[in-house]
Design a protein around this motif. Structure first.
Motif, PDB file in Angstrom:
ATOM      1  N   ASP A  57      16.324  71.768  15.125  1.00  0.00           N
ATOM      2  CA  ASP A  57      16.506  72.740  16.210  1.00  0.00           C
ATOM      3  C   ASP A  57      16.058  74.160  15.880  1.00  0.00           C
ATOM      4  OD1 ASP A  57      17.737  70.889  18.031  1.00  0.00           O
ATOM      5  OD2 ASP A  57      19.505  70.967  16.749  1.00  0.00           O
ATOM      6  N   ARG A  61      14.043  79.126  17.594  1.00  0.00           N
ATOM      7  CA  ARG A  61      14.243  77.772  18.121  1.00  0.00           C
ATOM      8  C   ARG A  61      12.945  76.999  18.020  1.00  0.00           C
ATOM      9  NH1 ARG A  61      17.559  76.920  23.141  1.00  0.00           N
ATOM     10  NH2 ARG A  61      16.682  74.880  22.732  1.00  0.00           N
ATOM     11  N   ASP A 105      12.006  74.516  19.682  1.00  0.00           N
ATOM     12  CA  ASP A 105      11.489  74.245  21.030  1.00  0.00           C
ATOM     13  C   ASP A 105      10.549  75.334  21.542  1.00  0.00           C
ATOM     14  OD1 ASP A 105      12.830  71.866  21.347  1.00  0.00           O
ATOM     15  OD2 ASP A 105      14.526  72.763  22.390  1.00  0.00           O
ATOM     16  N   ARG A 133      11.135  67.170  17.493  1.00  0.00           N
ATOM     17  CA  ARG A 133      11.383  67.738  18.823  1.00  0.00           C
ATOM     18  C   ARG A 133      10.483  67.077  19.860  1.00  0.00           C
ATOM     19  NH1 ARG A 133      15.987  68.746  19.145  1.00  0.00           N
ATOM     20  NH2 ARG A 133      15.562  69.683  21.149  1.00  0.00           N
TER      21      ARG A 133
END
Length: 94
Positions: free
Chosen positions: A13, A26, A28, A84
């Motif tokens: 993460d 992050r 992402d 991810r």
């Protein structure tokens, strides 16, 4: 957890820089990850950087001249990004 040292932690993460000041990114939101190599006059090893786009900013995630440590951090980030992406695909299929 993909990598941990006194300076850095890489998980599925977050990419967390612990020193000199704590900064969290992050996974992402990291885009266009790339490596820069900086040859240094008089040095046997070139300094390398891992950089990425984070929002509107170009950020330096890691830098160093030790090939072993640089390779470990690079592989950890690759694994985190792949993790991810697999998670995104898994949830997109639902």
């Amino acid at each position: 957890m993909f990598y941990r040292s006194p300076d850095l932690v890489v998980t599925a993460d977050y990419f967390v820089i612990l020193r000199p000041a704590r900064v969290e990114y992050r996974i992402d939101f990291l885009e266009r990850v790339y490596i820069l190599e900086h040859p240094r006059a008089g040095r046997t090893r070139a300094a390398q950087e891992i950089r990425a786009r984070y929002g509107v900013h170009d950020v330096r995630l890691f830098h160093g001249s030790d090939p072993r440590t640089f390779g470990q951090v690079r592989r950890a980030l690759i694994r985190a990004l792949e993790w991810r992406e697999r998670e995104r695909q898994r949830y997109a299929a639902l």
